[in-house]
Design an enzyme around this catalytic site. Structure first.
Site, PDB file in Angstrom:
ATOM      1  N   LYS A   1      74.423  50.147  27.739  1.00 40.76           N
ATOM      2  CA  LYS A   1      73.610  51.264  27.782  1.00 40.76           C
ATOM      3  C   LYS A   1      74.087  52.415  28.616  1.00 40.76           C
ATOM      4  O   LYS A   1      74.675  52.066  29.840  1.00 40.76           O
ATOM      5  CB  LYS A   1      72.483  50.606  28.358  1.00 40.76           C
TER       6      LYS A   1
ATOM      7  N   GLN B   1      68.516  43.528  31.227  1.00 45.24           N
ATOM      8  CA  GLN B   1      69.304  44.867  31.534  1.00 45.24           C
ATOM      9  C   GLN B   1      69.926  44.421  32.968  1.00 45.24           C
ATOM     10  O   GLN B   1      69.412  43.808  33.849  1.00 45.24           O
ATOM     11  CB  GLN B   1      68.554  45.721  31.673  1.00 45.24           C
TER      12      GLN B   1
ATOM     13  N   TYR C   1      72.466  45.480  36.255  1.00 48.41           N
ATOM     14  CA  TYR C   1      73.212  46.125  37.023  1.00 48.41           C
ATOM     15  C   TYR C   1      74.323  45.305  37.679  1.00 48.41           C
ATOM     16  O   TYR C   1      73.934  44.174  37.940  1.00 48.41           O
ATOM     17  CB  TYR C   1      72.351  47.047  37.991  1.00 48.41           C
TER      18      TYR C   1
ATOM     19  N   SER D   1      64.218  44.519  33.660  1.00 49.72           N
ATOM     20  CA  SER D   1      65.426  44.976  34.516  1.00 49.72           C
ATOM     21  C   SER D   1      65.765  44.047  35.586  1.00 49.72           C
ATOM     22  O   SER D   1      65.170  43.483  36.189  1.00 49.72           O
ATOM     23  CB  SER D   1      64.542  46.456  35.139  1.00 49.72           C
TER      24      SER D   1
ATOM     25  N   GLY E   1      62.358  49.890  36.383  1.00 48.33           N
ATOM     26  CA  GLY E   1      62.410  49.257  37.524  1.00 48.33           C
ATOM     27  C   GLY E   1      61.126  49.555  38.576  1.00 48.33           C
ATOM     28  O   GLY E   1      60.638  50.509  38.236  1.00 48.33           O
TER      29      GLY E   1
ATOM     30  N   HIS F   1      69.564  57.875  30.633  1.00 43.04           N
ATOM     31  CA  HIS F   1      68.873  57.031  31.713  1.00 43.04           C
ATOM     32  C   HIS F   1      67.327  57.976  31.803  1.00 43.04           C
ATOM     33  O   HIS F   1      66.986  57.910  32.840  1.00 43.04           O
ATOM     34  CB  HIS F   1      69.405  57.046  32.765  1.00 43.04           C
TER      35      HIS F   1
ATOM     36  N   THR G   1      73.966  48.137  31.921  1.00 42.08           N
ATOM     37  CA  THR G   1      73.709  49.776  32.010  1.00 42.08           C
ATOM     38  C   THR G   1      74.869  50.251  32.963  1.00 42.08           C
ATOM     39  O   THR G   1      75.255  49.538  34.019  1.00 42.08           O
ATOM     40  CB  THR G   1      72.469  50.011  33.000  1.00 42.08           C
TER      41      THR G   1
END
Length: 388
Positions: free
Chosen positions: A253, A129, A131, A107, A80, A277, A157
């Site tokens: 992940k 990816q 969040y 990300s 990120g 991470h 993630t």
């Protein structure tokens, strides 16, 4: 331009070019950095057991991920705020990955729009990816946009319900948006190339979050959303919610235990990434390469087939070979490509990936392996047993 011989050369060049605040953000781990150091050191617990007098003239590192070709068992992983290191860094990373024949993972915290990354690599293999914030409509928007842009694989993630404590960021006063304190201004004067790029290109913005929220790019607001408004209610049952919005492969992940690997398997994930991470969350954990063998053994004992990936500490092609020999389908590259882009931009990323591909091929030939399926546990020896 001076040729670099290894990833470490790019790391040192990145350190020279970046301000301390930017380099510490790239390099640093959580708390005292124990997990970060362990990630790297754990590869040294394994030594190679080469076979000789084998024809390796046609050695190939090629593999497939869900039937799609890749030049090696490597993926340029999600990182990120990459615009802090070079303007439009996400697009440069994706372009270099595509040119090298590797997938690229964008990300949620990217500083380039996913649509712009797709435009930069119209033929590239792109993964997203994800969040998940409290307002799940943001994640749903991100998945919809990625589907429409032809992203193939989703990487959920799950090890970041809150941000880990990073002492270096506290010491440097790292907050978004950047505040130009006297100390930072003095550091900028010492790093004119980085400072000029930031001045011309503007401070990095979390553009993907902004677009999915439906607002202008407001770094302070969206950084707060990313760091403090993660959905703490996420559970394994929510994989079904992800599936409703994502038709492609779904990877989980942030797995470090057998128990969680089995839960991912029983809840229908297509794969997992064994990861801490990059040592940036919990200050003291197992290194992923230490957890990998027991997780692979547990998943192979029964249940649906799953692809197991690894990230954390990969700096050499030999590290890739060790991870694959221990059962990984592939590895994610995090800091290594960032050292490249932070030191030299696009040529730097291309240089790092070329180095790793070359080192992997050399390692395979010296091991007597003609393809990645030859990388088996029999090619490794646990070094502590030799000392014993």
């Amino acid at each position: 331009m001076h040729a670099f011989s290894c990833v470490e050369d790019y790391r040192l060049a990145a350190r020279r070019r970046l301000t301390k605040l930017a380099f510490d953000y790239l390099e640093g781990g959580a708390e005292d950095g124990d997990a970060l150091r362990r990630n790297r050191a754990a590869f040294g617990q394994w030594g190679f057991a080469p076979r000789v007098m084998i024809d390796t003239s046609q050695t190939s590192s090629r593999t497939t991920f869900w039937g799609r070709d890749a030049a090696a068992p490597m993926v340029v992983g999600p990182t990120g705020l990459n615009g802090l290191f070079w303007p439009r860094a996400d697009e440069l990373l994706a372009r270099a990955a595509a040119d090298a024949g590797l997938p690229f993972v964008l990300s949620t915290a990217s500083t380039s729009l996913l649509e712009d990354v797709r435009a930069a690599v119209p033929e590239g293999e792109l993964w997203l990816q994800l969040y998940v914030q409290q307002d799940r409509r943001i994640a749903e928007s991100m998945m919809r946009r990625a589907r429409e842009a032809g992203f193939r694989t989703l990487m959920l993630t799950v090890d970041t319900p809150v941000h880990g404590k990073r002492d270096h960021d506290t010491r440097n006063g790292f907050k978004l948006p950047l505040r130009f304190t006297p100390r930072l201004v003095a550091d900028c004067v010492r790093h004119p190339h980085w400072s000029w790029q930031m001045l011309v290109g503007g401070a990095p913005q979390l553009r993907n979050i902004a677009k999915s929220v439906g607002e202008r790019a407001d770094l302070a607001r969206h950084a707060a959303m990313l760091s403090r408004q993660m959905d703490l209610s996420m559970s394994w049952d929510d994989l079904a919610w992800v599936r409703r919005h994502w038709p492609g492969e779904v990877l989980v992940k942030g797995i470090l235990t057998v128990e969680d690997a089995r839960r991912a398997q029983t809840h229908g994930a297509d794969g997992i990434i064994v990861s801490n991470h990059g040592g940036r969350q919990l200050g003291s954990t197992l290194a992923p390469v230490e957890a990998l063998p027991m997780i692979v053994d547990a998943l192979s004992a029964g249940g649906p087939a799953m692809s197991v990936f690894l990230d954390g500490g990969v700096r050499r092609g030999a590290d890739v070979a060790k991870a694959v020999a221990l059962g990984a389908k592939g590895v994610l590259l995090g800091r290594a490509p960032l050292y490249g882009v932070a030191s030299r931009g696009a040529p730097g990323v291309a240089g790092v990936l070329a180095l790793l591909l070359g080192e992997l091929r050399t390692t395979m030939q010296l091991l007597g392996c003609t393809n990645v399926t030859d990388l088996t546990p029999q090619r490794l020896v646990p070094l502590p047993s030799l000392r014993a």
